[in-house]
Write a protein that holds these residues in place. Structure first.
Motif, PDB file in Angstrom:
ATOM      1  N   ASP A   1      22.764  18.493  64.474  1.00 55.73           N
ATOM      2  CA  ASP A   1      22.290  19.633  63.712  1.00 55.73           C
ATOM      3  C   ASP A   1      21.633  20.612  64.671  1.00 55.73           C
ATOM      4  O   ASP A   1      21.023  20.217  65.655  1.00 55.73           O
ATOM      5  CB  ASP A   1      21.281  19.196  62.664  1.00 55.73           C
ATOM      6  CG  ASP A   1      21.836  18.139  61.721  1.00 55.73           C
ATOM      7  OD1 ASP A   1      23.045  17.860  61.778  1.00 55.73           O
ATOM      8  OD2 ASP A   1      21.060  17.613  60.922  1.00 55.73           O
ATOM      9  N   GLY A   2      21.747  21.890  64.348  1.00 52.03           N
ATOM     10  CA  GLY A   2      21.128  22.864  65.217  1.00 52.03           C
ATOM     11  C   GLY A   2      21.529  24.277  64.849  1.00 52.03           C
ATOM     12  O   GLY A   2      22.069  24.539  63.771  1.00 52.03           O
ATOM     13  N   ILE A   3      21.280  25.168  65.799  1.00 49.81           N
ATOM     14  CA  ILE A   3      21.593  26.581  65.606  1.00 49.81           C
ATOM     15  C   ILE A   3      22.243  27.096  66.883  1.00 49.81           C
ATOM     16  O   ILE A   3      21.719  26.888  67.985  1.00 49.81           O
ATOM     17  CB  ILE A   3      20.322  27.397  65.309  1.00 49.81           C
ATOM     18  CG1 ILE A   3      19.628  26.854  64.059  1.00 49.81           C
ATOM     19  CG2 ILE A   3      20.662  28.875  65.139  1.00 49.81           C
ATOM     20  CD1 ILE A   3      18.268  27.443  63.792  1.00 49.81           C
ATOM     21  N   ALA A   4      23.372  27.770  66.733  1.00 53.08           N
ATOM     22  CA  ALA A   4      24.035  28.441  67.847  1.00 53.08           C
ATOM     23  C   ALA A   4      23.765  29.932  67.699  1.00 53.08           C
ATOM     24  O   ALA A   4      24.003  30.501  66.636  1.00 53.08           O
ATOM     25  CB  ALA A   4      25.534  28.155  67.819  1.00 53.08           C
ATOM     26  N   PHE A   5      23.239  30.542  68.761  1.00 52.99           N
ATOM     27  CA  PHE A   5      22.870  31.952  68.721  1.00 52.99           C
ATOM     28  C   PHE A   5      23.871  32.829  69.444  1.00 52.99           C
ATOM     29  O   PHE A   5      24.387  32.455  70.487  1.00 52.99           O
ATOM     30  CB  PHE A   5      21.512  32.161  69.413  1.00 52.99           C
ATOM     31  CG  PHE A   5      20.353  31.602  68.664  1.00 52.99           C
ATOM     32  CD1 PHE A   5      19.687  32.358  67.722  1.00 52.99           C
ATOM     33  CD2 PHE A   5      19.901  30.319  68.923  1.00 52.99           C
ATOM     34  CE1 PHE A   5      18.603  31.852  67.035  1.00 52.99           C
ATOM     35  CE2 PHE A   5      18.811  29.796  68.241  1.00 52.99           C
ATOM     36  CZ  PHE A   5      18.165  30.570  67.299  1.00 52.99           C
ATOM     37  N   ALA A   6      24.123  33.998  68.885  1.00 57.59           N
ATOM     38  CA  ALA A   6      24.830  35.082  69.552  1.00 57.59           C
ATOM     39  C   ALA A   6      23.903  36.289  69.407  1.00 57.59           C
ATOM     40  O   ALA A   6      24.163  37.202  68.627  1.00 57.59           O
ATOM     41  CB  ALA A   6      26.188  35.330  68.929  1.00 57.59           C
ATOM     42  N   LYS A   7      22.791  36.235  70.150  1.00 59.08           N
ATOM     43  CA  LYS A   7      21.731  37.237  69.958  1.00 59.08           C
ATOM     44  C   LYS A   7      22.209  38.663  70.204  1.00 59.08           C
ATOM     45  O   LYS A   7      21.806  39.571  69.489  1.00 59.08           O
ATOM     46  CB  LYS A   7      20.528  36.901  70.825  1.00 59.08           C
ATOM     47  CG  LYS A   7      19.752  35.714  70.291  1.00 59.08           C
ATOM     48  CD  LYS A   7      18.440  35.538  70.987  1.00 59.08           C
ATOM     49  CE  LYS A   7      17.703  34.367  70.345  1.00 59.08           C
ATOM     50  NZ  LYS A   7      16.368  34.209  70.835  1.00 59.08           N
ATOM     51  N   SER A   8      23.063  38.868  71.199  1.00 64.94           N
ATOM     52  CA  SER A   8      23.532  40.235  71.470  1.00 64.94           C
ATOM     53  C   SER A   8      24.388  40.775  70.332  1.00 64.94           C
ATOM     54  O   SER A   8      24.493  41.987  70.152  1.00 64.94           O
ATOM     55  CB  SER A   8      24.294  40.289  72.793  1.00 64.94           C
ATOM     56  OG  SER A   8      25.447  39.470  72.728  1.00 64.94           O
ATOM     57  N   ASP A   9      24.992  39.880  69.564  1.00 62.60           N
ATOM     58  CA  ASP A   9      25.794  40.294  68.410  1.00 62.60           C
ATOM     59  C   ASP A   9      25.033  40.104  67.096  1.00 62.60           C
ATOM     60  O   ASP A   9      25.589  40.303  66.025  1.00 62.60           O
ATOM     61  CB  ASP A   9      27.110  39.510  68.382  1.00 62.60           C
ATOM     62  CG  ASP A   9      28.033  39.920  69.514  1.00 62.60           C
ATOM     63  OD1 ASP A   9      28.422  41.102  69.534  1.00 62.60           O
ATOM     64  OD2 ASP A   9      28.331  39.085  70.371  1.00 62.60           O
ATOM     65  N   HIS A  10      23.787  39.681  67.192  1.00 59.38           N
ATOM     66  CA  HIS A  10      22.872  39.563  66.045  1.00 59.38           C
ATOM     67  C   HIS A  10      23.356  38.599  64.963  1.00 59.38           C
ATOM     68  O   HIS A  10      23.192  38.855  63.781  1.00 59.38           O
ATOM     69  CB  HIS A  10      22.572  40.942  65.442  1.00 59.38           C
ATOM     70  CG  HIS A  10      22.037  41.902  66.443  1.00 59.38           C
ATOM     71  ND1 HIS A  10      20.730  41.882  66.862  1.00 59.38           N
ATOM     72  CD2 HIS A  10      22.638  42.897  67.139  1.00 59.38           C
ATOM     73  CE1 HIS A  10      20.548  42.827  67.755  1.00 59.38           C
ATOM     74  NE2 HIS A  10      21.680  43.442  67.960  1.00 59.38           N
ATOM     75  N   TYR A  11      23.981  37.499  65.389  1.00 55.08           N
ATOM     76  CA  TYR A  11      24.328  36.478  64.401  1.00 55.08           C
ATOM     77  C   TYR A  11      24.010  35.095  64.942  1.00 55.08           C
ATOM     78  O   TYR A  11      23.834  34.899  66.145  1.00 55.08           O
ATOM     79  CB  TYR A  11      25.793  36.582  63.959  1.00 55.08           C
ATOM     80  CG  TYR A  11      26.843  36.039  64.892  1.00 55.08           C
ATOM     81  CD1 TYR A  11      27.241  34.701  64.825  1.00 55.08           C
ATOM     82  CD2 TYR A  11      27.481  36.860  65.817  1.00 55.08           C
ATOM     83  CE1 TYR A  11      28.221  34.206  65.660  1.00 55.08           C
ATOM     84  CE2 TYR A  11      28.469  36.370  66.651  1.00 55.08           C
ATOM     85  CZ  TYR A  11      28.831  35.041  66.572  1.00 55.08           C
ATOM     86  OH  TYR A  11      29.809  34.545  67.400  1.00 55.08           O
ATOM     87  N   ALA A  12      23.900  34.155  64.015  1.00 57.46           N
ATOM     88  CA  ALA A  12      23.643  32.761  64.378  1.00 57.46           C
ATOM     89  C   ALA A  12      24.422  31.863  63.432  1.00 57.46           C
ATOM     90  O   ALA A  12      24.709  32.237  62.289  1.00 57.46           O
ATOM     91  CB  ALA A  12      22.153  32.443  64.291  1.00 57.46           C
ATOM     92  N   ILE A  13      24.748  30.690  63.931  1.00 58.81           N
ATOM     93  CA  ILE A  13      25.430  29.689  63.121  1.00 58.81           C
ATOM     94  C   ILE A  13      24.509  28.481  63.011  1.00 58.81           C
ATOM     95  O   ILE A  13      24.197  27.832  64.008  1.00 58.81           O
ATOM     96  CB  ILE A  13      26.772  29.267  63.751  1.00 58.81           C
ATOM     97  CG1 ILE A  13      27.664  30.486  63.954  1.00 58.81           C
ATOM     98  CG2 ILE A  13      27.451  28.206  62.888  1.00 58.81           C
ATOM     99  CD1 ILE A  13      28.711  30.300  65.010  1.00 58.81           C
TER     100      ILE A  13
END
Length: 127
Positions: A1-13
């Motif tokens: 379990d966790g969170i994957a970040f795409a901060k430059s694209d302003h989304y997270a999974i």
């Protein structure tokens, strides 16, 4: 379990991995998923994440998961809920390792797909 970040694209999974020997069906776990998402969402929004996706990862999926997926979407602020087989997650990692310039914005399209992400979805988005 966790969170994957795409901060430059302003989304997270936000993701949750499930292991079941006979395949995974969301069943009544949707309530726990809603709670998990609702716990994580305020922090993500505070960090500038505009779009939150939720993905369930398992070796394979069984049954009709549409109703629980709709319930999760309805009761949370996630943009979409997807199912991702572990073999396809490994394929995504392989593609990223082979092409370090593969942008997170191209990956986001996968998480807009309805329900289960397929090999064809990956090839269409990233191939």
């Amino acid at each position: 379990d966790g969170i994957a970040f795409a901060k430059s694209d302003h989304y997270a999974i936000v993701f949750d991995a499930k292991i079941r020997s006979n395949g995974y069906n969301i069943g009544t776990d949707d309530r726990a998923f809603v709670e998990y998402i609702m716990t994580q969402s305020p922090r993500l929004l505070h960090e500038g994440i505009d779009s939150i996706y939720f993905s369930i990862i398992s070796s394979w999926f069984t049954g009709d998961n549409r109703t629980p997926i709709m319930r999760i979407r309805k009761e949370t602020n996630v943009k979409n809920v997807t199912l991702l087989k572990t073999a396809l997650l490994l394929r995504l990692i392989e593609l990223r390792l082979k092409n370090p310039k593969l942008s997170p914005s191209r990956l986001e399209g996968l998480f807009l797909r309805a329900e289960e992400i397929s090999e064809q979805d990956i090839e269409q988005e990233l191939g």
